[in-house]
Design a protein around this motif. Structure first.
Motif, mmCIF file in Angstrom:
data_model
loop_
_atom_site.group_PDB
_atom_site.id
_atom_site.type_symbol
_atom_site.label_atom_id
_atom_site.label_comp_id
_atom_site.label_asym_id
_atom_site.label_seq_id
_atom_site.Cartn_x
_atom_site.Cartn_y
_atom_site.Cartn_z
ATOM 1 N N VAL A 281 0.856 -1.179 0.000
ATOM 2 C CA VAL A 281 0.000 0.000 0.000
ATOM 3 C C VAL A 281 0.895 1.232 0.000
ATOM 4 O O VAL A 281 1.777 1.369 0.853
ATOM 5 C CB VAL A 281 -0.943 0.005 1.217
ATOM 6 C CG1 VAL A 281 -1.747 1.300 1.261
ATOM 7 C CG2 VAL A 281 -1.879 -1.199 1.175
ATOM 8 N N LEU A 282 0.684 2.108 -0.972
ATOM 9 C CA LEU A 282 1.470 3.330 -1.105
ATOM 10 C C LEU A 282 0.577 4.530 -0.838
ATOM 11 O O LEU A 282 -0.521 4.638 -1.395
ATOM 12 C CB LEU A 282 2.077 3.449 -2.502
ATOM 13 C CG LEU A 282 3.118 2.403 -2.922
ATOM 14 C CD1 LEU A 282 2.459 1.149 -3.460
ATOM 15 C CD2 LEU A 282 4.061 2.985 -3.971
ATOM 16 N N ALA A 300 -5.607 -11.038 -4.352
ATOM 17 C CA ALA A 300 -4.770 -9.845 -4.200
ATOM 18 C C ALA A 300 -5.505 -8.578 -4.623
ATOM 19 O O ALA A 300 -5.469 -7.561 -3.925
ATOM 20 C CB ALA A 300 -3.480 -10.014 -4.999
ATOM 21 N N ASP A 301 -6.180 -8.610 -5.753
ATOM 22 C CA ASP A 301 -6.870 -7.411 -6.239
ATOM 23 C C ASP A 301 -7.964 -6.973 -5.276
ATOM 24 O O ASP A 301 -8.130 -5.782 -4.994
ATOM 25 C CB ASP A 301 -7.460 -7.670 -7.621
ATOM 26 C CG ASP A 301 -6.385 -7.855 -8.688
ATOM 27 O OD1 ASP A 301 -5.196 -7.854 -8.319
ATOM 28 O OD2 ASP A 301 -6.729 -8.014 -9.873
ATOM 29 N N ALA A 302 -8.715 -7.944 -4.752
ATOM 30 C CA ALA A 302 -9.807 -7.610 -3.832
ATOM 31 C C ALA A 302 -9.267 -7.006 -2.539
ATOM 32 O O ALA A 302 -9.831 -6.038 -2.013
ATOM 33 C CB ALA A 302 -10.639 -8.861 -3.539
ATOM 34 N N TYR A 303 -8.156 -7.570 -2.017
ATOM 35 C CA TYR A 303 -7.573 -7.024 -0.794
ATOM 36 C C TYR A 303 -7.084 -5.597 -1.025
ATOM 37 O O TYR A 303 -7.304 -4.706 -0.196
ATOM 38 C CB TYR A 303 -6.425 -7.897 -0.301
ATOM 39 C CG TYR A 303 -5.667 -7.299 0.861
ATOM 40 C CD1 TYR A 303 -6.124 -7.460 2.165
ATOM 41 C CD2 TYR A 303 -4.504 -6.544 0.657
ATOM 42 C CE1 TYR A 303 -5.453 -6.893 3.238
ATOM 43 C CE2 TYR A 303 -3.829 -5.976 1.720
ATOM 44 C CZ TYR A 303 -4.300 -6.157 3.001
ATOM 45 O OH TYR A 303 -3.635 -5.588 4.045
ATOM 46 N N GLY A 304 -6.395 -5.366 -2.148
ATOM 47 C CA GLY A 304 -5.886 -4.030 -2.439
ATOM 48 C C GLY A 304 -6.997 -3.003 -2.564
ATOM 49 O O GLY A 304 -6.895 -1.886 -2.046
ATOM 50 N N ILE A 324 -3.808 7.086 -2.921
ATOM 51 C CA ILE A 324 -3.646 5.850 -2.160
ATOM 52 C C ILE A 324 -3.682 4.701 -3.164
ATOM 53 O O ILE A 324 -4.680 4.523 -3.873
ATOM 54 C CB ILE A 324 -4.759 5.680 -1.111
ATOM 55 C CG1 ILE A 324 -4.772 6.875 -0.164
ATOM 56 C CG2 ILE A 324 -4.583 4.381 -0.341
ATOM 57 C CD1 ILE A 324 -5.964 6.887 0.774
ATOM 58 N N GLN A 325 -2.600 3.943 -3.235
ATOM 59 C CA GLN A 325 -2.473 2.901 -4.246
ATOM 60 C C GLN A 325 -2.150 1.563 -3.593
ATOM 61 O O GLN A 325 -1.431 1.498 -2.595
ATOM 62 C CB GLN A 325 -1.368 3.251 -5.249
ATOM 63 C CG GLN A 325 -1.605 4.556 -6.001
ATOM 64 C CD GLN A 325 -0.366 5.000 -6.753
ATOM 65 O OE1 GLN A 325 0.693 5.190 -6.167
ATOM 66 N NE2 GLN A 325 -0.505 5.178 -8.057
ATOM 67 N N ARG A 335 -6.685 2.130 -6.763
ATOM 68 C CA ARG A 335 -6.289 3.502 -6.433
ATOM 69 C C ARG A 335 -7.504 4.281 -5.952
ATOM 70 O O ARG A 335 -8.597 4.161 -6.519
ATOM 71 C CB ARG A 335 -5.679 4.204 -7.645
ATOM 72 C CG ARG A 335 -5.367 5.693 -7.348
ATOM 73 C CD ARG A 335 -4.876 6.427 -8.556
ATOM 74 N NE ARG A 335 -4.837 7.875 -8.282
ATOM 75 C CZ ARG A 335 -3.749 8.624 -8.352
ATOM 76 N NH1 ARG A 335 -2.597 8.075 -8.664
ATOM 77 N NH2 ARG A 335 -3.797 9.917 -8.106
ATOM 78 N N GLN A 336 -7.279 5.057 -4.901
ATOM 79 C CA GLN A 336 -8.247 6.010 -4.397
ATOM 80 C C GLN A 336 -7.507 7.322 -4.150
ATOM 81 O O GLN A 336 -6.297 7.318 -3.916
ATOM 82 C CB GLN A 336 -8.902 5.520 -3.105
ATOM 83 C CG GLN A 336 -9.725 4.255 -3.244
ATOM 84 C CD GLN A 336 -11.020 4.478 -3.993
ATOM 85 O OE1 GLN A 336 -11.531 5.599 -4.047
ATOM 86 N NE2 GLN A 336 -11.556 3.415 -4.589
#
Length: 392
Positions: A281-282, A300-304, A324-325, A335-336
């Motif tokens: 998480v960046l 992985a995609d769902a968790y991110g 937020i990536q 990304r948000q």
């Protein structure tokens, strides 16, 4: 330290010098005795007798359960069989909310280890959370109990990162590395494959909830190995499920789907090669190691996406946009953006040419861009606590 013992062979005298074979340390006996239940001092203990020994042992790790005691002058060749050290199955980072409490946290863990030798901890540093400890536990319930005791008995405010399990990473040069911290997973260019721990799980459930339990096992990457009807109303299911899918909320989900009637039992079943990846998480293009985790590629995609959405709600707005990536390696999967606070620079304009308004907006835009390059996002501790809550 007072240790309860049982003599298997020979005679132990109260003036003997003993050796702890597994710990590899020598000690002087200060007192030898039996319990009746009062502690009564004796001069010797023979074969088959049960009693206690008091020695000058300062560390609880020097007299673990299952330790073999022998005479230092005439030691046994090998320790007694059948005793193994407890191995941690679940790991998490524990950090004090107030950095000044680091010493108090260390003292509290030392005191807990006096009556629970299965706890392991070592110092750890996080770029986001500061200094803390990487702790190992026998299971998720064990971890919850220790965390509650730290908060209630020692009045500590702590942050516990998401629990993780031990993976085996095999590098391209043939070496093997044990990974209990997601940030230690090597880069994919050096990685050959990763093995994850498995469990043999036995579930007893009423027949009416069979479909719900089977759906739970399938969504948790479980492989059914056996299904047997013990009666017309009760079914036994056996699955082989990754440990990482069980340590978080498998038991709670099982109880919810069966209204509390199902029971669960499990035992380790070795390691299996799996397609797991690390999700980073960046925040403002800077990785935050506290939010990194190792998950299966299919999840992985769902968790991110879930973590990015949660952090968007928790991070306060800054004077510039904060991206937020969630990334897997160099690929961003979610990304948000936390929108910036904006000042109404057009408030003083009461008409006039549109170019004047556009000039003010462009000037504000340049200032935001320069601020973003020089600015740093301060993530409040409350955001870490809420984002890493195990209940969620």
């Amino acid at each position: 330290m007072i240790s309860s013992i049982r003599v298997i062979e020979g005679t132990l005298y109260d003036e003997a010098k003993i050796r702890m074979m597994r710990a590899g340390t020598n000690h002087e006996i200060e007192e030898l005795g039996i319990r009746t239940p009062d502690m009564i001092k004796v001069t010797q203990l023979g074969p088959g007798e049960v009693g206690y020994v008091v020695a000058s042992i300062r560390d609880v790790g020097g007299a673990r359960s299952g330790e073999t005691i022998t005479e230092a002058s005439n030691p046994a060749k090998e320790p007694l069989e059948g005793y193994f050290d407890p191995k941690p199955m679940v790991f998490c980072g524990i950090y004090p909310i107030d950095g000044d409490d680091l010493g108090n946290l260390r003292d509290a863990l030392d005191k807990l280890k006096l009556n629970d030798a299965s706890i392991t901890f070592e110092p750890e540093k996080s770029h986001a959370l500061g200094f803390g400890f990487r702790c190992g536990f026998l299971g998720l319930l064990h971890m919850e109990i220790v965390r509650e005791r730290l908060e209630r008995e020692y009045n500590l405010g702590i942050i516990a990162t998401a629990p993780s399990v031990v993976y085996r990473a095999f590098l391209t040069d043939g070496t093997e590395v044990l990974i209990d911290n997601p940030t230690e997973l090597p880069d994919s260019s050096r990685l050959d494959h990763v093995d994850e721990p498995m469990l043999d799980v036995t579930i007893l459930t009423p027949a009416e909830y069979l479909g719900a339990v089977m759906d739970l096992g399938q969504t948790r990457r479980g492989e059914m190995t056996k299904m047997e009807y013990l009666s017309t109303e009760r079914v036994e299911l056996r699955y082989r499920i990754p440990l990482a899918e069980v340590v978080i909320d498998f038991f709670d989900a099982l109880k919810s789907r069966t209204k509390g009637y199902a029971s669960l039992d499990y035992e380790p079943a070795g390691y299996v090669t799996s397609q797991v990846v690390r999700v980073d998480v960046l925040i403002n293009h800077e990785p935050v190691d506290a939010f990194s985790t190792i998950v299966h590629r299919s999840n992985a995609d769902a968790y991110g996406k879930k973590m990015a959405e949660r952090l968007k709600e928790l991070i306060p707005r800054q004077m510039f946009d904060v991206p937020i990536q969630a990334a897997i390696g160099g690929r961003v999967v979610a990304r948000q953006t936390v929108k910036a606070r904006r000042k109404d620079v057009l408030a003083k304009c009461y008409g006039g040419d549109i170019t004047r308004k556009r000039k003010l907006l462009e000037k504000q835009k340049e200032g935001k861009k320069r601020m973003k390059n020089l600015g740093r996002v301060e993530v409040p501790q409350e955001a870490f606590v809420a984002a890493l809550k195990l209940e969620e």
